[in-house]
Design a protein around this motif. Structure first.
Motif, PDB file in Angstrom:
ATOM      1  N   ASN A   3      35.215  37.818  36.449  1.00  0.00           N
ATOM      2  CA  ASN A   3      35.497  36.506  35.876  1.00  0.00           C
ATOM      3  C   ASN A   3      36.869  36.395  35.222  1.00  0.00           C
ATOM      4  O   ASN A   3      37.608  35.437  35.448  1.00  0.00           O
ATOM      5  CB  ASN A   3      34.406  36.162  34.868  1.00  0.00           C
ATOM      6  N   GLU A   4      37.232  37.389  34.410  1.00  0.00           N
ATOM      7  CA  GLU A   4      38.521  37.247  33.718  1.00  0.00           C
ATOM      8  C   GLU A   4      39.685  37.542  34.657  1.00  0.00           C
ATOM      9  O   GLU A   4      40.770  36.988  34.510  1.00  0.00           O
ATOM     10  CB  GLU A   4      38.577  38.153  32.499  1.00  0.00           C
ATOM     11  N   THR A   5      39.437  38.428  35.616  1.00  0.00           N
ATOM     12  CA  THR A   5      40.461  38.682  36.621  1.00  0.00           C
ATOM     13  C   THR A   5      40.766  37.398  37.379  1.00  0.00           C
ATOM     14  O   THR A   5      41.913  37.029  37.586  1.00  0.00           O
ATOM     15  CB  THR A   5      39.933  39.744  37.603  1.00  0.00           C
ATOM     16  N   CYS A  60      31.248  33.269  18.219  1.00  0.00           N
ATOM     17  CA  CYS A  60      32.476  33.019  18.984  1.00  0.00           C
ATOM     18  C   CYS A  60      32.225  33.237  20.475  1.00  0.00           C
ATOM     19  O   CYS A  60      31.419  34.079  20.858  1.00  0.00           O
ATOM     20  CB  CYS A  60      33.583  33.966  18.526  1.00  0.00           C
ATOM     21  N   GLN A  61      32.911  32.508  21.295  1.00  0.00           N
ATOM     22  CA  GLN A  61      32.818  32.694  22.749  1.00  0.00           C
ATOM     23  C   GLN A  61      34.003  32.015  23.430  1.00  0.00           C
ATOM     24  O   GLN A  61      34.668  31.175  22.835  1.00  0.00           O
ATOM     25  CB  GLN A  61      31.509  32.122  23.286  1.00  0.00           C
ATOM     26  N   ARG A  62      34.210  32.398  24.699  1.00  0.00           N
ATOM     27  CA  ARG A  62      35.326  31.824  25.457  1.00  0.00           C
ATOM     28  C   ARG A  62      34.950  30.473  26.047  1.00  0.00           C
ATOM     29  O   ARG A  62      35.735  29.552  26.096  1.00  0.00           O
ATOM     30  CB  ARG A  62      35.723  32.803  26.563  1.00  0.00           C
ATOM     31  N   GLY A  63      33.731  30.368  26.559  1.00  0.00           N
ATOM     32  CA  GLY A  63      33.338  29.180  27.297  1.00  0.00           C
ATOM     33  C   GLY A  63      32.981  28.008  26.412  1.00  0.00           C
ATOM     34  O   GLY A  63      32.957  28.140  25.191  1.00  0.00           O
ATOM     35  N   PRO A  64      32.649  26.859  27.006  1.00  0.00           N
ATOM     36  CA  PRO A  64      32.814  26.506  28.415  1.00  0.00           C
ATOM     37  C   PRO A  64      34.286  26.622  28.843  1.00  0.00           C
ATOM     38  O   PRO A  64      35.187  26.360  28.043  1.00  0.00           O
ATOM     39  CB  PRO A  64      32.357  25.048  28.470  1.00  0.00           C
ATOM     40  N   ASP A 124      28.319  33.593  38.861  1.00  0.00           N
ATOM     41  CA  ASP A 124      28.178  32.137  39.024  1.00  0.00           C
ATOM     42  C   ASP A 124      29.267  31.385  38.247  1.00  0.00           C
ATOM     43  O   ASP A 124      29.786  30.370  38.704  1.00  0.00           O
ATOM     44  CB  ASP A 124      26.787  31.686  38.555  1.00  0.00           C
ATOM     45  N   ARG A 125      29.586  31.935  37.074  1.00  0.00           N
ATOM     46  CA  ARG A 125      30.629  31.310  36.260  1.00  0.00           C
ATOM     47  C   ARG A 125      31.979  31.346  36.987  1.00  0.00           C
ATOM     48  O   ARG A 125      32.785  30.416  36.889  1.00  0.00           O
ATOM     49  CB  ARG A 125      30.702  32.086  34.935  1.00  0.00           C
ATOM     50  N   THR A 126      32.188  32.412  37.733  1.00  0.00           N
ATOM     51  CA  THR A 126      33.453  32.554  38.456  1.00  0.00           C
ATOM     52  C   THR A 126      33.537  31.551  39.600  1.00  0.00           C
ATOM     53  O   THR A 126      34.582  30.933  39.834  1.00  0.00           O
ATOM     54  CB  THR A 126      33.605  34.003  38.978  1.00  0.00           C
ATOM     55  N   TYR A 150      38.152  45.579  32.232  1.00  0.00           N
ATOM     56  CA  TYR A 150      36.909  46.159  32.747  1.00  0.00           C
ATOM     57  C   TYR A 150      35.660  45.388  32.322  1.00  0.00           C
ATOM     58  O   TYR A 150      34.622  45.479  32.961  1.00  0.00           O
ATOM     59  CB  TYR A 150      36.783  47.629  32.337  1.00  0.00           C
ATOM     60  N   ASN A 151      35.759  44.626  31.217  1.00  0.00           N
ATOM     61  CA  ASN A 151      34.516  44.030  30.711  1.00  0.00           C
ATOM     62  C   ASN A 151      34.103  42.763  31.452  1.00  0.00           C
ATOM     63  O   ASN A 151      32.932  42.407  31.471  1.00  0.00           O
ATOM     64  CB  ASN A 151      34.626  43.769  29.195  1.00  0.00           C
ATOM     65  N   TYR A 152      35.082  42.080  32.039  1.00  0.00           N
ATOM     66  CA  TYR A 152      34.812  40.941  32.932  1.00  0.00           C
ATOM     67  C   TYR A 152      35.651  41.157  34.180  1.00  0.00           C
ATOM     68  O   TYR A 152      36.600  40.403  34.433  1.00  0.00           O
ATOM     69  CB  TYR A 152      35.225  39.626  32.263  1.00  0.00           C
ATOM     70  N   PRO A 153      35.324  42.173  34.973  1.00  0.00           N
ATOM     71  CA  PRO A 153      36.225  42.532  36.075  1.00  0.00           C
ATOM     72  C   PRO A 153      36.330  41.449  37.137  1.00  0.00           C
ATOM     73  O   PRO A 153      37.315  41.381  37.868  1.00  0.00           O
ATOM     74  CB  PRO A 153      35.582  43.798  36.657  1.00  0.00           C
ATOM     75  N   PRO A 168      40.449  25.212  25.943  1.00  0.00           N
ATOM     76  CA  PRO A 168      41.563  26.175  25.889  1.00  0.00           C
ATOM     77  C   PRO A 168      41.125  27.523  25.330  1.00  0.00           C
ATOM     78  O   PRO A 168      40.351  27.566  24.370  1.00  0.00           O
ATOM     79  CB  PRO A 168      42.566  25.498  24.953  1.00  0.00           C
ATOM     80  N   PHE A 169      41.602  28.570  25.940  1.00  0.00           N
ATOM     81  CA  PHE A 169      41.283  29.917  25.472  1.00  0.00           C
ATOM     82  C   PHE A 169      42.602  30.634  25.182  1.00  0.00           C
ATOM     83  O   PHE A 169      43.367  30.943  26.088  1.00  0.00           O
ATOM     84  CB  PHE A 169      40.484  30.666  26.539  1.00  0.00           C
ATOM     85  N   THR A 170      42.849  30.843  23.892  1.00  0.00           N
ATOM     86  CA  THR A 170      44.115  31.457  23.507  1.00  0.00           C
ATOM     87  C   THR A 170      43.969  32.111  22.135  1.00  0.00           C
ATOM     88  O   THR A 170      42.864  32.263  21.626  1.00  0.00           O
ATOM     89  CB  THR A 170      45.256  30.410  23.556  1.00  0.00           C
ATOM     90  N   GLN A 186      31.409  44.605  23.676  1.00  0.00           N
ATOM     91  CA  GLN A 186      32.605  44.813  24.516  1.00  0.00           C
ATOM     92  C   GLN A 186      33.154  43.474  25.015  1.00  0.00           C
ATOM     93  O   GLN A 186      33.304  43.262  26.218  1.00  0.00           O
ATOM     94  CB  GLN A 186      32.263  45.709  25.705  1.00  0.00           C
ATOM     95  N   ARG A 187      33.401  42.576  24.106  1.00  0.00           N
ATOM     96  CA  ARG A 187      33.973  41.265  24.452  1.00  0.00           C
ATOM     97  C   ARG A 187      35.097  41.002  23.474  1.00  0.00           C
ATOM     98  O   ARG A 187      34.952  41.281  22.283  1.00  0.00           O
ATOM     99  CB  ARG A 187      32.922  40.152  24.322  1.00  0.00           C
ATOM    100  N   CYS A 188      36.209  40.450  23.974  1.00  0.00           N
ATOM    101  CA  CYS A 188      37.285  40.157  23.035  1.00  0.00           C
ATOM    102  C   CYS A 188      36.822  39.117  22.022  1.00  0.00           C
ATOM    103  O   CYS A 188      37.310  39.066  20.902  1.00  0.00           O
ATOM    104  CB  CYS A 188      38.541  39.709  23.769  1.00  0.00           C
ATOM    105  N   THR A 189      35.851  38.286  22.417  1.00  0.00           N
ATOM    106  CA  THR A 189      35.355  37.236  21.529  1.00  0.00           C
ATOM    107  C   THR A 189      34.216  37.700  20.617  1.00  0.00           C
ATOM    108  O   THR A 189      33.685  36.895  19.845  1.00  0.00           O
ATOM    109  CB  THR A 189      34.852  36.039  22.366  1.00  0.00           C
ATOM    110  N   ALA A 190      33.821  38.957  20.722  1.00  0.00           N
ATOM    111  CA  ALA A 190      32.692  39.435  19.891  1.00  0.00           C
ATOM    112  C   ALA A 190      33.028  39.285  18.407  1.00  0.00           C
ATOM    113  O   ALA A 190      34.198  39.343  18.005  1.00  0.00           O
ATOM    114  CB  ALA A 190      32.408  40.899  20.211  1.00  0.00           C
TER     115      ALA A 190
HETATM  116  O1  G3H Z   1      36.460  39.785  26.518  1.00  0.00           O
HETATM  117  C1  G3H Z   1      36.866  38.646  26.382  1.00  0.00           C
HETATM  118  C2  G3H Z   1      36.215  37.534  27.088  1.00  0.00           C
HETATM  119  O2  G3H Z   1      37.134  36.497  27.220  1.00  0.00           O
HETATM  120  C3  G3H Z   1      34.964  37.074  26.399  1.00  0.00           C
HETATM  121  O3  G3H Z   1      34.378  36.032  27.089  1.00  0.00           O
HETATM  122  O4  G3H Z   1      33.135  34.916  25.232  1.00  0.00           O
HETATM  123  O5  G3H Z   1      32.587  34.434  27.586  1.00  0.00           O
HETATM  124  O6  G3H Z   1      32.019  36.638  26.601  1.00  0.00           O
HETATM  125  P1  G3H Z   1      32.963  35.479  26.602  1.00  0.00           P
END
Ligand code: G3H
Length: 486
Positions: A162-164, A446-450, A110-112, A157-160, A454-456, A288-292
């Motif tokens: 949404n992040e793609t 920490c998180q990417r959204g909303p 849904d986010r995608t 692979y962790n957001y195949p 900016p996400f960097t 398994q999130r870059c933002t974990a």
């Molecule tokens: O794996 C990295 C993602 O950008 C993390 O996104 O914070 O929404 O889980 P998220």
């Protein structure tokens, strides 16, 4: 399943294929489940995909890069309408392929969809802004944003999904043409979308190929015909792929890479809130999130209580298959992950750390229960490496300078979480933290959204900025028509 998309054609592949397994077992005696196969393409097919993208770009004269805003929006809308019909199928594949819990898989889908619609809206706004003419010193300017060229896009692979799509969608709408190769896990879920890509975009604008990253990316990069490398993954792969480009200075980069986001828990923090946020921040999707949250600093006066309550809360998390009600921990998609996490635990315990939660490190065939380690020191691998999995190192601190120095020396700089209540302490601290990372989360994990924000990251954490608004800028360049008063 053995089709790929090149030059507007869904090609049947008769050559070697790669089997895609799920670590979720469909039998009682553990056996990974075979989900399907994908083409294991080689250099020829990779170069064919690239030629198709180069041809579609047509030295800037192609149908897509010259298309009016309305045309590109219509193509994107046509695609998203078809994509929405695939929700059930894709959500199921997200659960089986990468072990993502049902609610999170639905959220990813849904986010995608929302991301695509928001991108369309932002693109319209960008176009409205570009309609404004400027005049300075007798020169009129009509400033617009134009495409960069051919984009090689590699997803994680962790957001195949949404992040793609956070790479692909802005790259496309800005008029670039693309070659996209998905990650090893989460690869089957693109198959239901191949047809939608094919009939929504002009021939050669989207090319989707399957196979091993280096086998496909190396010959593509060596041609020197890639204008943008867009990748979400790790800096080692990004550096290796980038190094193949013969004129590296010409290559633009949009990279989302590693992070080692810390949480800093100050002495006056609301402990209930801090613990609850730190548990979800460190363990959601098994870390398994870059933002974990990948390391937690706790003030020495509260560390004992924090550790006890944090550990109990981690032990209460529910492990199960992704579709089970209330499940929080799920099987790990990468077969070697359990062994890697065990190595980090062994290294830390051999150097003086203890596993402080009762269930920490308990393993099954496809899972290792999150281990909470304390006291962690800087000579331990778990302090240095991005674990990207279920293990949480905790350090105590006396002076705030200690975590701040560590952050300044770190190779990463994406985000930080800070927990505290005294504004007089927090305010100057936040002023410093924003100079070390790119996002400071106050009393939250920490998180990417909303996705509009900016996400960097600094240092090895990112190149360029993603998000609905910023990605349109990352995948384009400002151009303008100048004319003089006559
Ligand atoms: O794996 C990295 C993602 O950008 C993390 O996104 O914070 O929404 O889980 P998220």
């Amino acid at each position: 399943q053995n089709t790929y998309l090149v030059g507007g054609e869904l090609k049947e592949w008769k050559g070697a294929t790669a089997e895609v397994y799920s670590t979720i077992s469909s039998t009682e005696n553990y056996q990974p489940t075979l989900l399907g196969t994908v083409p294991d393409l080689g250099e020829n097919e990779a170069l064919e995909a690239l030629s198709s993208a180069v041809k579609a770009y047509g030295k800037g004269q192609g149908l897509w890069p010259t298309m009016k805003v309305e045309g590109r929006i219509a193509a994107m809308e046509k695609f998203v309408v078809q994509m929405k019909t695939k929700r059930t199928e894709i959500v199921k594949l997200l659960m089986w392929e990468i072990g993502k819990a049902l609610a999170d898989s639905e959220k990813e889908f849904d986010r995608t969809i929302e991301y695509i619609y928001d991108t369309i809206e932002d693109y319209k706004q960008m176009d409205r802004d570009s309609a404004k003419f400027e005049k300075n010193s007798g020169v009129h300017a009509h400033i617009r944003r134009g495409p960069l060229g051919v984009v090689l896009c590699l997803g994680p692979y962790n957001y195949p999904l949404n992040e793609t799509f956070a790479l692909l969608i802005p790259a496309l709408i800005m008029g670039n043409t693309t070659v996209f190769k998905p990650a090893k896990h989460g690869v089957l879920l693109l198959s239901p979308l191949l047809e939608a890509f094919r009939n929504s975009f002009p021939e050669g604008v989207v090319n989707i190929i399957y196979g091993r990253g280096r086998t496909l990316a190396t010959p593509i990069m060596k041609t020197g015909k890639v204008d943008v490398l867009a990748l979400i993954g790790n800096s080692k792969s990004a550096n290796a792929i980038q190094a193949n480009h013969p004129q590296k200075n010409r290559l633009r980069l949009v990279l989302g890479l590693e992070a080692k986001n810390p949480a800093i828990v100050l002495e006056d923090a609301d402990l209930d809130l801090a613990i609850s946020e730190c548990v979800s921040g460190a363990t959601s999707f098994n870390g398994q999130r870059c933002t974990a949250l990948k390391v937690i600093y706790v003030h020495e006066n509260i560390v004992e209580e924090f550790n006890k309550r944090f550990s109990d809360k981690v032990d209460a998390l529910k492990f199960g298959n992704p579709w089970e009600q209330g499940v929080q921990l799920t099987p790990l998609p990468e077969p070697g992950k359990t062994a890697y996490i065990q190595e980090l635990i062994d290294d830390a315990t051999s150097k003086g750390a203890k596993i402080i939660n009762k269930k920490g490190g308990e393993t099954t065939e496809n899972y290792i229960f999150p281990a909470v380690l304390y006291p962690v020191s800087k000579d331990m691998r778990v302090y240095e490496e991005e674990q990207f999995g279920p293990v949480t190192p905790i350090l105590s601190f006396k002076n705030i300078e200690e975590p701040l120095d560590d952050m300044a020396e770190s190779n990463y700089g994406q985000q930080v979480s800070v927990f505290g209540s005294d504004v007089n302490t927090l305010s100057p601290l936040i002023d410093t933290l924003v100079n070390l990372v790119c996002r400071v989360n106050l009393n939250s994990s920490c998180q990417r959204g909303p996705d509009v924000y900016p996400f960097t990251g600094r240092k090895d954490s990112a190149v360029g900025t993603l998000s609905v608004h910023d990605a349109l800028r990352s995948f384009s360049i400002r151009t303008f028509l100048a004319s003089k008063d006559t």
